[in-house]
Write a protein that holds these residues in place. Structure first.
Motif, short mmCIF file in Angstrom:
data_model
loop_
_atom_site.label_atom_id
_atom_site.label_comp_id
_atom_site.label_asym_id
_atom_site.label_seq_id
_atom_site.Cartn_x
_atom_site.Cartn_y
_atom_site.Cartn_z
N TRP B 333 0.73 -1.23 -0.02
CA TRP B 333 0.11 0.13 0.14
C TRP B 333 0.82 1.25 0.00
O TRP B 333 1.94 1.19 0.42
CB TRP B 333 -1.10 0.09 1.34
CG TRP B 333 -0.17 0.13 2.40
CD1 TRP B 333 0.03 1.35 3.20
CD2 TRP B 333 0.18 -1.01 3.41
NE1 TRP B 333 0.66 1.08 4.37
CE2 TRP B 333 0.90 -0.15 4.58
CE3 TRP B 333 0.29 -2.35 3.39
CZ2 TRP B 333 1.38 -0.94 5.49
CZ3 TRP B 333 0.55 -2.97 4.36
CH2 TRP B 333 1.54 -2.27 5.31
N VAL B 335 0.00 5.31 0.97
CA VAL B 335 -0.97 6.29 1.51
C VAL B 335 -0.49 7.88 1.68
O VAL B 335 0.53 7.84 2.00
CB VAL B 335 -1.48 5.96 2.87
CG1 VAL B 335 -2.53 6.89 3.63
CG2 VAL B 335 -1.92 4.50 2.98
N GLN B 387 -4.89 -1.26 4.80
CA GLN B 387 -6.12 -0.62 4.16
C GLN B 387 -6.72 -1.80 3.51
O GLN B 387 -7.75 -1.50 2.68
CB GLN B 387 -5.44 0.16 2.83
CG GLN B 387 -4.51 1.25 3.04
CD GLN B 387 -5.19 2.27 3.72
OE1 GLN B 387 -6.61 2.48 3.86
NE2 GLN B 387 -4.57 3.03 4.72
#
Lengths: 140, 416
Positions: B333, B335, B387
């Protein structure tokens, strides 16, 4: 050596009688069903919920036996599954909204009776069971 | 305490047996038509050695907050037209929480073997078992491979309100080809794993829905028992709710409205299954990608997951079946809330779960079964900025997560 030969003979005899037993299962249908024969593949599709009609036309509804040697042989010869796996397949379809559960009856006579009186019904019984009022489908 | 738990478990199991022994498939007449009634229920118990799992307090003694049940009715209106619906409810730790839902409600019209239509709330065909993952009685394992079929994502992937077109085409010596295409609105429960995951950030989802469309194509090969297939799904999901930044960051208690949109979200799977007599071997690979924006593009996040498993199960006799699988799951992920946060390397426990599983299933009566399963997990895939829900949550592990987890799962169920 004699023991080995005896074992082979026993095995051969068992296979012979098993083959004879398998031949005892016949597939029956309501007289309104157009087909006179059915392929193994079509039979498997109907009895596993993957088809609701036969190639010749006309809808069919599978009827099961609850248990017993005829039921076991039918599954072994034509479906290729044991009873537990077979019922699990139907539960997957029924609980995910893709099919209705086929009717399961206790005896061969009950299957004959139901198939004779319900349009599109198709079932299996022991060859020796009286089966007036239904047609026998040849399985190819 | 242990006595009370043992007593409760015994009571639940006794009730389950009593219900299953007394219940059989029911049917009644509505006019000239027959209505079938079927149902199922399961009760599970999970004990883990360290981390709490699946939003339950599974460490120490364990947890029995793992129950689900469903009941359906179907009617064959015409020889090729069937209608029906199913209600479903579950309690899985903090998820489900006894909020009943309409699981599916469909009208199914099969014109020809190669052409059929389903409409309403329809189970989504995605991979081998997405549409039947709830049907515990049909599966060997107490928990499906969690990388591909995570229990906590069940509410997000299971169904859509819309329509399917499907069919099967026979190709003589080449076997059979089956297809399903679908489109609709994927309304997701607010009691699932993703909404629960977000609560750690002070985000409370009140509505989650959006367009979904996709298809599945499978080939029943000429080799007896061998099936292979692929699935693809796109989602355009919008989640709305409320955010209280003070829950994650401290400071004054302020509520603001929250919106996140999936700019790009899709799932790809490829799978195969082989059955020979009492042996069944399955394997599946699933790739999930999501790029989403928060607060009108002010922040962005991306997540991708790879999951795959091989499994094998062998039925010894009518009463016993044994199996095992290896479930691989890794997630990555990025972010940008606030600033850019990137995931550590995949070898970090917060990036993966590698789960080795062995299972024994016993079918005691016609309608009743029990499963016992051991899980040996490497990793928890639950970093500081996860996530994707995958079983391990910081909310129920405030002391911090350890890298490895062993679990015992016992699950009993019935169906009629």
């Amino acid at each position: 050596m004699k023991k080995l030969i005896a074992s082979f003979m026993l095995l051969a005899a068992a296979s012979f009688f098993a083959a004879r037993a398998q031949a005892q299962v016949i597939v029956i249908a309501n007289p309104g069903v157009k087909a006179t024969e059915i392929s193994k593949s079509d039979l498997r599709d109907v009895f596993t919920g993957n088809a609701t009609s036969l190639p010749g036309g006309g809808n069919v509804v599978p009827i099961l036996l609850k248990a017993g040697t005829v039921h076991e042989e039918f599954l072994q010869v034509y479906i290729g599954k044991n009873d537990t796996a077979y019922r699990a397949g139907w539960r997957s379809l029924v609980f995910s909204g893709q099919a209705s559960m086929p009717k399961s009856l206790d005896t061969d006579a009950a299957v004959v009776e139901f198939v004779a009186h319900n349009t599109g019904a198709i079932g299996y019984i022991n060859r020796s069971t009286p089966h007036e009022g239904v047609k026998v489908l040849a399985v190819k | 305490m242990a006595r009370i738990i043992r007593g409760s478990l015994a009571a639940v199991l006794s009730a389950t047996i009593a219900i299953s022994l007394s219940l059989h498939a029911q049917e009644f007449k509505l006019g000239s038509k027959t209505v079938q009634v079927h149902g199922f229920g399961t009760q599970g118990f999970i004990h883990t050695n360290d981390n709490n799992w699946l939003t339950m307090k599974t460490s120490n003694i364990g947890s029995g907050a793992f129950t689900d049940a469903g009941v359906n009715m179907t009617m064959q209106l015409l020889p090729n037209l069937r209608i029906g619906g199913q209600a479903y409810d579950r309690k899985l730790g903090q998820l489900g929480d006894w909020h009943p839902q309409l699981d599916w409600a469909t009208a199914d019209y099969r014109v020809k073997p190669w052409l059929g239509f389903r409409g309403g709330k329809v189970k989504t065909v995605l991979g081998l078992y997405n549409d039947s993952q709830d049907v515990d009685s049909a599966h060997t394992f107490a928990l499906m491979p969690q990388g591909v079929y995570p229990l906590d994502m069940r509410d997000a992937t299971l169904s859509h309100i819309g329509g399917d077109v499907y069919g099967t085409i026979k190709a003589k010596k080449y076997g059979k080809f089956s297809y399903t295409g679908y489109a609709g609105d994927q309304i997701q429960s607010t009691h699932g794993g993703y909404p629960y995951l977000l609560t750690i950030h002070g985000i409370y989802i009140t509505k989650s829905s959006g367009l979904t469309y996709g298809g599945d194509f499978r080939w029943q090969t000429p080799i007896k028992g061998l099936l292979a297939g692929v699935s693809y799904e796109e989602n355009e999901v919008t989640n709305t709710g409320n955010l209280n930044p003070s829950i994650a960051l401290g400071g004054p208690d302020i509520w603001v409205s929250y919106t996140e949109n999936s700019d790009s979200q899709f799932t790809k799977t490829i799978y195969g299954t082989y059955t020979y007599k009492n042996l069944r071997i399955d394997s599946e690979y699933k790739y999930f990608w999501r790029h989403f924006t928060i607060f009108n593009n002010q922040f962005q996040a991306m997540v991708l997951t790879h999951a795959w498993y091989p499994s094998a199960a062998y039925r010894v006799n009518k009463w016993a079946e044994f199996g095992g699988y290896y479930s691989h799951f890794d997630t990555d992920w990025v972010v940008t809330v606030p600033g850019q946060v990137e995931a550590p390397s995949e070898s970090d426990p917060s990036r993966h779960i590698y789960d080795k599983v062995i299972t024994a299933r016993f079918d005691m009566y016609e309608h009743w079964y029990v499963k016992a399963e051991g899980h040996f997990m490497d990793g928890n895939a639950a970093g500081t900025n996860p996530q994707y829900p995958d079983g391990f949550y910081t909310q129920v592990n405030p002391q911090g997560l350890k890298p490895n987890t062993n679990a015992i799962v016992v699950r009993a169920g019935f169906s009629f």
